[in-house]
Motif scaffolding. Structure first.
Motif, mmCIF file in Angstrom:
data_model
loop_
_atom_site.group_PDB
_atom_site.id
_atom_site.type_symbol
_atom_site.label_atom_id
_atom_site.label_comp_id
_atom_site.label_asym_id
_atom_site.label_seq_id
_atom_site.Cartn_x
_atom_site.Cartn_y
_atom_site.Cartn_z
ATOM 1 N N HIS A 284 0.846 -1.201 0.000
ATOM 2 C CA HIS A 284 0.000 0.000 0.000
ATOM 3 C C HIS A 284 0.872 1.239 0.000
ATOM 4 C CE1 HIS A 284 -3.067 2.920 0.880
ATOM 5 N NE2 HIS A 284 -2.604 3.150 2.094
ATOM 6 N N VAL A 285 0.437 2.247 -0.779
ATOM 7 C CA VAL A 285 1.123 3.540 -0.826
ATOM 8 C C VAL A 285 0.210 4.582 -0.178
ATOM 9 C CG1 VAL A 285 2.233 5.260 -2.271
ATOM 10 C CG2 VAL A 285 2.229 2.855 -2.984
ATOM 11 N N PRO A 286 0.474 4.986 1.071
ATOM 12 C CA PRO A 286 -0.398 5.970 1.725
ATOM 13 C C PRO A 286 -0.306 7.336 1.043
ATOM 14 C CG PRO A 286 1.055 4.865 3.311
ATOM 15 C CD PRO A 286 1.561 4.526 1.957
ATOM 16 N N THR A 287 -1.427 8.005 0.964
ATOM 17 C CA THR A 287 -1.448 9.391 0.484
ATOM 18 C C THR A 287 -1.097 10.313 1.637
ATOM 19 O OG1 THR A 287 -3.159 8.872 -1.143
ATOM 20 C CG2 THR A 287 -2.884 11.193 -0.535
ATOM 21 N N PRO A 288 -0.090 11.170 1.486
ATOM 22 C CA PRO A 288 0.283 12.051 2.602
ATOM 23 C C PRO A 288 -0.865 12.973 3.016
ATOM 24 C CG PRO A 288 1.990 12.039 0.909
ATOM 25 C CD PRO A 288 0.787 11.345 0.328
ATOM 26 N N VAL A 289 -1.046 13.118 4.318
ATOM 27 C CA VAL A 289 -1.958 14.108 4.893
ATOM 28 C C VAL A 289 -1.078 15.237 5.408
ATOM 29 C CG1 VAL A 289 -3.740 14.535 6.613
ATOM 30 C CG2 VAL A 289 -3.548 12.261 5.565
ATOM 31 N N THR A 290 -1.344 16.460 5.006
ATOM 32 C CA THR A 290 -0.434 17.561 5.324
ATOM 33 C C THR A 290 -1.135 18.710 6.020
ATOM 34 O OG1 THR A 290 -0.762 18.578 3.149
ATOM 35 C CG2 THR A 290 1.032 16.991 3.344
ATOM 36 N N GLY A 291 -0.334 19.514 6.703
ATOM 37 C CA GLY A 291 -0.794 20.720 7.366
ATOM 38 C C GLY A 291 0.390 21.627 7.590
ATOM 39 N N PRO A 292 0.221 22.735 8.292
ATOM 40 C CA PRO A 292 1.324 23.682 8.502
ATOM 41 C C PRO A 292 2.489 23.038 9.260
ATOM 42 C CG PRO A 292 -0.789 24.657 9.114
ATOM 43 C CD PRO A 292 -1.031 23.205 8.911
ATOM 44 N N GLY A 293 3.563 22.729 8.574
ATOM 45 C CA GLY A 293 4.765 22.201 9.214
ATOM 46 C C GLY A 293 4.744 20.707 9.480
ATOM 47 N N TRP A 294 3.739 20.006 8.990
ATOM 48 C CA TRP A 294 3.687 18.564 9.276
ATOM 49 C C TRP A 294 3.150 17.761 8.093
ATOM 50 C CZ3 TRP A 294 -1.226 16.523 8.945
ATOM 51 C CH2 TRP A 294 -2.303 17.375 9.186
ATOM 52 N N THR A 295 3.598 16.493 8.033
ATOM 53 C CA THR A 295 3.133 15.532 7.041
ATOM 54 C C THR A 295 2.939 14.189 7.738
ATOM 55 O OG1 THR A 295 4.363 16.626 5.257
ATOM 56 C CG2 THR A 295 3.664 14.350 4.866
ATOM 57 N N VAL A 296 1.817 13.531 7.454
ATOM 58 C CA VAL A 296 1.502 12.244 8.083
ATOM 59 C C VAL A 296 1.185 11.231 6.987
ATOM 60 C CG1 VAL A 296 -0.090 11.000 9.603
ATOM 61 C CG2 VAL A 296 0.632 13.331 10.186
ATOM 62 N N ARG A 297 1.746 10.037 7.098
ATOM 63 C CA ARG A 297 1.414 8.915 6.213
ATOM 64 C C ARG A 297 0.878 7.774 7.075
ATOM 65 N NH1 ARG A 297 5.852 11.367 3.835
ATOM 66 N NH2 ARG A 297 5.663 11.726 1.566
ATOM 67 N N VAL A 298 -0.376 7.425 6.868
ATOM 68 C CA VAL A 298 -1.038 6.388 7.663
ATOM 69 C C VAL A 298 -0.914 5.064 6.914
ATOM 70 C CG1 VAL A 298 -3.175 5.665 8.773
ATOM 71 C CG2 VAL A 298 -2.658 8.114 8.544
ATOM 72 N N PHE A 299 -0.093 4.154 7.430
ATOM 73 C CA PHE A 299 0.085 2.881 6.724
ATOM 74 C C PHE A 299 -0.769 1.759 7.303
ATOM 75 C CE2 PHE A 299 3.873 3.557 9.426
ATOM 76 C CZ PHE A 299 3.867 2.430 10.250
ATOM 77 N N LEU A 300 -1.244 1.895 8.546
ATOM 78 C CA LEU A 300 -2.197 0.951 9.126
ATOM 79 C C LEU A 300 -3.212 1.720 9.952
ATOM 80 C CD1 LEU A 300 -0.091 -2.108 10.430
ATOM 81 C CD2 LEU A 300 -1.369 -1.927 8.305
ATOM 82 N N LEU B 153 -6.385 11.175 11.475
ATOM 83 C CA LEU B 153 -6.555 12.463 10.801
ATOM 84 C C LEU B 153 -7.393 12.339 9.526
ATOM 85 C CD1 LEU B 153 -2.951 13.894 11.289
ATOM 86 C CD2 LEU B 153 -5.037 14.630 12.459
ATOM 87 N N GLY B 154 -8.416 11.486 9.575
ATOM 88 C CA GLY B 154 -9.332 11.364 8.455
ATOM 89 C C GLY B 154 -8.886 10.425 7.356
ATOM 90 N N ASP B 155 -7.698 9.832 7.471
ATOM 91 C CA ASP B 155 -7.217 8.892 6.453
ATOM 92 C C ASP B 155 -7.233 7.483 7.025
ATOM 93 O OD1 ASP B 155 -6.150 8.216 3.899
ATOM 94 O OD2 ASP B 155 -4.190 7.965 4.823
ATOM 95 N N THR B 156 -7.651 6.514 6.212
ATOM 96 C CA THR B 156 -7.721 5.125 6.642
ATOM 97 C C THR B 156 -6.976 4.242 5.653
ATOM 98 O OG1 THR B 156 -9.860 5.415 7.741
ATOM 99 C CG2 THR B 156 -9.258 3.174 7.109
ATOM 100 N N SER B 157 -6.080 3.412 6.174
ATOM 101 C CA SER B 157 -5.347 2.462 5.341
ATOM 102 C C SER B 157 -6.242 1.278 5.000
ATOM 103 C CB SER B 157 -4.100 1.971 6.082
ATOM 104 O OG SER B 157 -3.534 0.849 5.432
ATOM 105 N N PRO B 158 -6.174 0.787 3.754
ATOM 106 C CA PRO B 158 -6.962 -0.390 3.387
ATOM 107 C C PRO B 158 -6.294 -1.712 3.760
ATOM 108 C CG PRO B 158 -5.773 0.385 1.473
ATOM 109 C CD PRO B 158 -5.449 1.343 2.590
ATOM 110 N N VAL B 159 -5.103 -1.666 4.349
ATOM 111 C CA VAL B 159 -4.356 -2.883 4.652
ATOM 112 C C VAL B 159 -5.060 -3.640 5.780
ATOM 113 C CG1 VAL B 159 -2.153 -3.820 5.440
ATOM 114 C CG2 VAL B 159 -2.196 -1.848 3.893
ATOM 115 N N PRO B 160 -5.402 -4.922 5.577
ATOM 116 C CA PRO B 160 -6.150 -5.666 6.601
ATOM 117 C C PRO B 160 -5.256 -6.159 7.728
ATOM 118 C CG PRO B 160 -5.749 -7.069 4.690
ATOM 119 C CD PRO B 160 -5.218 -5.702 4.336
ATOM 120 N N THR B 161 -5.769 -6.085 8.941
ATOM 121 C CA THR B 161 -5.093 -6.642 10.108
ATOM 122 C C THR B 161 -6.113 -7.435 10.911
ATOM 123 O OG1 THR B 161 -5.508 -4.642 11.423
ATOM 124 C CG2 THR B 161 -3.422 -4.747 10.220
ATOM 125 N N TYR B 162 -5.630 -8.257 11.839
ATOM 126 C CA TYR B 162 -6.508 -9.160 12.571
ATOM 127 C C TYR B 162 -6.871 -8.648 13.961
ATOM 128 C CZ TYR B 162 -5.764 -12.410 8.773
ATOM 129 O OH TYR B 162 -5.733 -12.988 7.522
#
Length: 340
Positions: free
Chosen positions: A154-170, A174-183
């Motif tokens: 999975h390639v997370p789409t960066p979520v950005t704001g003033p001075g910060w970047t977040v990549r949600v991989f699981l 911040l409103g982003d959800t990874s599609p990668v399944p976990t148990y």
């Protein structure tokens, strides 16, 4: 990634109740011979063995692969877990016995499921001279620990704001959800902060969390049932935050900061983790080890490769890899114990 320690200690992992932030110092672990790469391990530790279902965290680099030799991990087995590979710089080639062949590159997550059994190899390339990243393991709950092997990219789409970047991989943040399944419910995210930036993120109050600082340093504050708690976290250190917080504030110091935010509800099960196996008892681990040794050795006990490997074993054969597989180290002279 395999645990290449030649005398791996028995690790009994269990949830422990704590009501405060705990800073966990890394310990250096050499992976193999004199040119092999060192890693900094913060989980499991003497202080804590689980954060949610996260049960293993190795943090490595930046390493010049021309000096260290990079990562050269021949075929090796796993049971009862999922591996999560996340790179900051570099490139690693992944092959496994389920037929998956993929590259691990920065900003893209590879998750491999090795429930009933899988074998895989990881070889860094010289396409990028610096190797730097993290390898994490997730324990599978009892009802899923014998699940079939699998692999997700999975390639997370960066979520950005003033001075910060977040990549949600699981999980979700911040409103982003990874599609990668976990148990089990999990959170895994990379957070980049410019100097002096403060970022407050809402978090699930039922989760316990861990923050690993890769570069720079961060002041961490959270609200909890007993009021606000805070601490400073230095480079390479991991901080544990117990359940109860609904938000977490991360404030970078005077330098650029990168960290991993991990989380999940308390796992609630004791596990026995030895070498690359996760089970629930001494007998589980002995059985996994014996099965691996039978699959990779001939009648004299010598390690074999390619067509001589036992493909119908629970671990299969890594497709397209011709390196000799890694034999399991000797078991300790005491019974492996699991306790709740």
């Amino acid at each position: 990634m395999t645990n290449l320690e030649t005398r791996p200690a028995e690790i009994t992992c269990e949830d422990r109740e704590h009501g405060r932030l705990e800073v966990i110092e890394p310990r250096d672990v050499p992976l193999g011979g004199p040119r092999a790469m060192n890693v900094r391990r913060t989980l499991p530790s003497r202080e804590r063995s689980l954060i949610g279902a996260w049960c293993f965290l190795d943090h490595y680099g930046p390493d010049d692969v021309s000096v260290t030799g990079g990562m050269k991990v021949p075929p090796h087995p796993h049971t009862g877990l999922q591996t999560v590979s996340w790179l900051f710089t570099g490139e690693i080639e992944h092959r496994d016995s389920a037929g998956n062949h993929a590259m691990v590159v920065p900003g893209e997550v590879n998750l491999m499921t090795g429930g009933h059994g899988i074998s895989h190899s990881e070889i860094s390339t010289d396409a990028v001279p610096i190797l730097h990243g993290a390898q994490l393991w997730v324990a599978l709950p009892e009802e899923h620990r014998d699940t079939a092997p699998g692999f997700v990219h999975h390639v997370p789409t960066p979520v950005t704001g003033p001075g910060w970047t977040v990549r949600v991989f699981l999980g979700s943040l911040l409103g982003d959800t990874s599609p990668v399944p976990t148990y089990t419910p999990l959170l895994g995210a990379e957070i980049l902060l410019e100097p002096g930036t403060s970022l407050t993120v809402p978090v699930d109050a039922s989760f316990e969390h861990g923050v690993l600082v890769d570069a720079g340093g961060v002041a961490l504050a959270g609200d909890g049932p007993t009021g606000e708690v805070s601490t400073l976290v230095a480079t390479d250190h991991l901080v544990y935050a117990p359940p109860g917080s609904t938000s977490m504030t991360l404030e970078a110091g005077g330098t650029w900061t990168r960290l991993l935010l991990l989380g999940g509800p308390p796992f609630g099960e004791a596990i026995v983790m030895w070498w690359n196996f996760i089970g629930r008892s001494h007998e589980d681990v002995v059985g996994y080890r014996d099965a691996w040794q039978r699959a990779i050795t001939d009648g004299s006990g010598a390690v074999v490769t390619d067509s001589q490997l036992v493909s119908e074993s629970r671990f299969g054969v890594v497709v397209g890899d011709h390196l000799p597989p890694i034999p399991a180290p000797p078991l300790p002279g005491v019974r492996l114990r699991s306790r709740q």
